[in-house]
Design a protein around this motif. Structure first.
Motif, mmCIF file in Angstrom:
data_model
loop_
_atom_site.group_PDB
_atom_site.id
_atom_site.type_symbol
_atom_site.label_atom_id
_atom_site.label_comp_id
_atom_site.label_asym_id
_atom_site.label_seq_id
_atom_site.Cartn_x
_atom_site.Cartn_y
_atom_site.Cartn_z
ATOM 1 N N GLY A 67 -9.118 31.415 24.919
ATOM 2 C CA GLY A 67 -7.741 31.612 24.275
ATOM 3 C C GLY A 67 -7.631 32.438 23.486
ATOM 4 O O GLY A 67 -6.864 33.866 23.388
ATOM 5 N N HIS A 68 -8.609 32.243 22.330
ATOM 6 C CA HIS A 68 -8.400 33.464 21.143
ATOM 7 C C HIS A 68 -8.844 34.346 21.953
ATOM 8 O O HIS A 68 -7.674 35.481 21.579
ATOM 9 C CB HIS A 68 -8.917 32.944 20.119
ATOM 10 C CG HIS A 68 -8.629 31.532 19.494
ATOM 11 N ND1 HIS A 68 -10.083 30.557 19.242
ATOM 12 C CD2 HIS A 68 -7.936 30.947 19.040
ATOM 13 C CE1 HIS A 68 -8.632 29.185 19.229
ATOM 14 N NE2 HIS A 68 -7.713 29.549 18.770
ATOM 15 N N LEU A 69 -10.136 34.695 22.612
ATOM 16 C CA LEU A 69 -10.310 35.797 22.669
ATOM 17 C C LEU A 69 -9.584 36.572 23.370
ATOM 18 O O LEU A 69 -9.204 37.995 24.190
ATOM 19 C CB LEU A 69 -11.252 35.401 23.325
ATOM 20 C CG LEU A 69 -12.739 34.638 22.107
ATOM 21 C CD1 LEU A 69 -14.364 34.563 23.177
ATOM 22 C CD2 LEU A 69 -12.878 36.398 21.821
ATOM 23 N N GLY A 101 -0.240 32.725 21.071
ATOM 24 C CA GLY A 101 -0.287 31.913 23.139
ATOM 25 C C GLY A 101 0.877 31.345 22.612
ATOM 26 O O GLY A 101 1.439 30.853 22.205
ATOM 27 N N ALA A 102 1.536 31.168 24.432
ATOM 28 C CA ALA A 102 1.901 30.104 24.442
ATOM 29 C C ALA A 102 1.555 29.034 24.334
ATOM 30 O O ALA A 102 2.672 28.206 25.024
ATOM 31 C CB ALA A 102 1.959 30.949 25.980
ATOM 32 N N LYS A 103 0.054 28.734 24.535
ATOM 33 C CA LYS A 103 -0.159 27.521 24.350
ATOM 34 C C LYS A 103 0.440 26.915 23.539
ATOM 35 O O LYS A 103 0.953 25.567 23.262
ATOM 36 C CB LYS A 103 -2.113 26.887 23.845
ATOM 37 C CG LYS A 103 -2.011 25.525 23.204
ATOM 38 C CD LYS A 103 -2.829 25.318 24.462
ATOM 39 C CE LYS A 103 -2.957 23.908 23.640
ATOM 40 N NZ LYS A 103 -3.089 23.295 22.174
ATOM 41 N N ASP A 104 0.858 27.202 22.364
ATOM 42 C CA ASP A 104 1.962 26.461 21.079
ATOM 43 C C ASP A 104 2.957 26.985 21.046
ATOM 44 O O ASP A 104 3.706 28.286 19.975
ATOM 45 C CB ASP A 104 1.203 26.988 20.261
ATOM 46 C CG ASP A 104 -0.027 26.631 19.502
ATOM 47 O OD1 ASP A 104 -0.140 25.774 19.673
ATOM 48 O OD2 ASP A 104 -1.162 26.966 19.968
ATOM 49 N N PRO A 135 -0.374 34.574 27.720
ATOM 50 C CA PRO A 135 -0.303 33.233 28.638
ATOM 51 C C PRO A 135 -1.430 32.189 28.486
ATOM 52 O O PRO A 135 -2.843 32.353 27.338
ATOM 53 C CB PRO A 135 -0.493 33.688 30.191
ATOM 54 C CG PRO A 135 -0.318 35.275 30.163
ATOM 55 C CD PRO A 135 -0.785 35.516 28.371
ATOM 56 N N THR A 136 -1.029 31.055 28.442
ATOM 57 C CA THR A 136 -2.405 30.115 28.490
ATOM 58 C C THR A 136 -3.541 30.060 28.994
ATOM 59 O O THR A 136 -3.707 30.151 29.486
ATOM 60 C CB THR A 136 -1.516 28.244 28.296
ATOM 61 O OG1 THR A 136 -0.289 28.368 27.486
ATOM 62 C CG2 THR A 136 -2.646 27.336 27.569
ATOM 63 N N VAL A 137 -4.953 30.442 27.722
ATOM 64 C CA VAL A 137 -5.898 30.334 28.912
ATOM 65 C C VAL A 137 -6.078 28.801 29.432
ATOM 66 O O VAL A 137 -5.941 28.271 28.537
ATOM 67 C CB VAL A 137 -7.067 30.928 28.045
ATOM 68 C CG1 VAL A 137 -8.626 30.740 28.801
ATOM 69 C CG2 VAL A 137 -6.351 32.418 27.851
ATOM 70 N N ALA A 193 -6.162 22.519 28.751
ATOM 71 C CA ALA A 193 -5.705 23.843 28.518
ATOM 72 C C ALA A 193 -6.704 24.401 27.482
ATOM 73 O O ALA A 193 -7.019 23.120 26.880
ATOM 74 C CB ALA A 193 -4.682 24.069 27.605
ATOM 75 N N LEU A 194 -6.890 25.286 27.059
ATOM 76 C CA LEU A 194 -8.477 25.451 26.147
ATOM 77 C C LEU A 194 -7.326 25.021 24.059
ATOM 78 O O LEU A 194 -6.608 25.377 24.261
ATOM 79 C CB LEU A 194 -8.664 27.168 25.709
ATOM 80 C CG LEU A 194 -9.302 27.023 27.092
ATOM 81 C CD1 LEU A 194 -10.348 28.806 27.194
ATOM 82 C CD2 LEU A 194 -10.323 25.690 27.760
#
Ligand code: AMP
Length: 297
Positions: free
Chosen positions: A48-50, A159-162, A186-188, A195-196
Motif C-alpha cells: 500500500g505504501h509502495l 491512501g484512500a485506505k484512511d 486507491p487502497t491496495v 486491505a493492506l
C-alpha cells in the motif's frame, strides 16, 4: 552486466534523521528544477505504501518518504509501543522503489518538550474515527503540518485506505493555504480483498480469515446499491449483520456517508462511502469503499 531497474538509474537514496539535511536536499532538488513528492508514513512499509511511492515517482521528480511513528495520534490505551518498527527493511524497500530521501526523525526532533502548538480541523476530527479515538486527528493534523513544513513538497501522497484522514488533510491544507497538492491513491488489497495494513501482522491465521468480513461487508453494501437498493438504514443493517456473523468481531462503526462531507444520509446520494472500523480479536482495523449511485437507465 547489472542494470538498474527502469527509472531507478542515477538515483541514490539518502536517509537522515535531521531536519537541516532534508531542507538542504529539497532546496537543492528544487534549485535543479525538480518537483518534490512526499509520502508520509509510519513505516512497516507494505505494498500500500509502495503504491504511493510509485505514484510519487511517476508524478514528481524527487521523492521524500517520511517514516515516523507519531506518538500524538495514539490514545493512552492504543498500540504506540507495540506498533511495528522495521526501519532497516523500510529503508531498503525505499531504495529499491527509487526513493531519493528517507526522513526518519526521532520524536524529540518533531516535538519539543514544551510544544503548545497543535492543528485541529474542527468537526471532521470529532466524528467516526475521531469519536472512537479522541485526539487522534489533532495528532495527525499536527504531525502532517510539521512534516509538510519540513519537506515542503509540491505534492503529498495519502491512501484512500484512511479515507477520513485524507479528507481532513485536504481540508487542512486548503484552509491553511499550504502550497501543496494533496493526492489520494486507491487502497491496495490482498487478492481476497483484505486491505493492506501495518496492523494486519497482529492477526493470527484464523483472525485474518475473520477480518475478511470487513471488506466483504463493504462489497455487499456496494452490490446492494448497484442492485437498486436505496434505503441507507436497510443497507447498513445488512452490512452490520454480515460483519457480526463472527463473534470475534466487535464493531465501532459500520456506516454509509456522504463521500465528500462524511455527513449521515437519510437516503442514497450520488457519491457515498461505506466506512467500517472493527476489532478482530484485539486488533482494530479500518476499511472503506466508495459507492456510486448507478446512473438511471
Ligand atoms: P501509515 O503508515 O499507516 O500511517 O500509512 C501511511 C500512508 O499509507 C497513509 O496515507 C495511508 O492511507 C496509506 N496506506 C496505508 N495502507 C494502505 C493501503 N492498503 N493502500 C493504499 N494506501 C495505504
Amino acid at each position: 552486466m547489472l542494470t538498474a531497474p527502469s527509472g531507478t538509474k542515477n538515483r541514490e537514496l539518502r536517509a537522515t534523521d535531521r531536519i537541516e539535511v532534508v531542507r538542504t536536499a529539497v532546496s537543492d532538488a528544487r534549485g535543479r528544477g525538480l518537483r518534490i513528492g512526499c509520502v508520509p508514513t509510519m513505516g512497516a512499509l507494505h505494498a500500500g505504501h509502495l503504491s504511493l511511492i510509485t505514484a510519487a515517482r511517476e508524478e514528481t521528480d524527487f521523492v521524500v518518504v517520511t517514516i515516523f511513528v507519531n506518538p500524538t495520534q495514539f490514545g493512552p490505551n492504543e498500540d504506540f509501543r507495540q506498533y511495528p518498527r522495521t526501519l532497516n527493511e523500510d529503508i531498503e524497500a525505499c531504495r529499491q522503489a527509487g526513493v531519493d530521501l528517507v526522513f526518519h526523525p526521532e520524536t524529540g526532533t518533531i516535538y519539543g518538550q514544551d510544544d503548545r502548538t497543535f492543528v485541529e480541523v474542527a468537526g471532521l476530527s470529532d466524528i467516526l474515527e475521531g469519536e472512537f479515538r479522541p485526539g487522534h486527528f489533532r495528532g495527525v493534523a499536527t504531525v502532517v503540518t510539521k512534516l509538510l513544513n519540513i519537506t515542503s513538497p509540491d505534492c503529498a501522497y495519502f491512501g484512500a485506505k484512511d479515507y477520513q484522514q485524507q479528507l481532513l488533510i485536504r481540508r487542512m491544507c486548503r484552509e491553511l493555504h499550504l502550497p501543496v497538492e494533496v493526492c489520494t491513491k486507491p487502497t491496495v488489497r490482498e487478492p481476497d480483498g483484505l486491505a493492506l495494513s501495518s496492523r494486519n501482522r497482529y492477526l493470527s491465521d484464523s483472525e485474518r480469515q475473520v477480518a475478511l468480513l470487513i471488506s466483504q461487508s463493504l462489497q455487499l453494501a456496494k452490490q446492494l446499491v448497484s442492485d437498486g437498493e436505496h434505503d441507507i438504514d436497510s443497507i447498513s443493517n445488512k452490512m452490520l449483520h454480515h460483519l457480526t456473523s463472527s463473534p470475534s468481531v466487535s464493531v465501532d462503526y459500520a456506516t454509509i456517508r456522504n463521500a465528500e462531507t462524511l455527513e449521515e444520509l437519510s437516503s442514497a446520494c450520488h457519491s457515498m462511502v461505506g466506512l467500517i472500523a472493527a476489532r478482530v480479536g484485539k486488533t482494530r482495523l479500518i476499511d472503506n469503499m466508495l459507492i456510486d449511485l448507478p446512473e438511471p437507465r
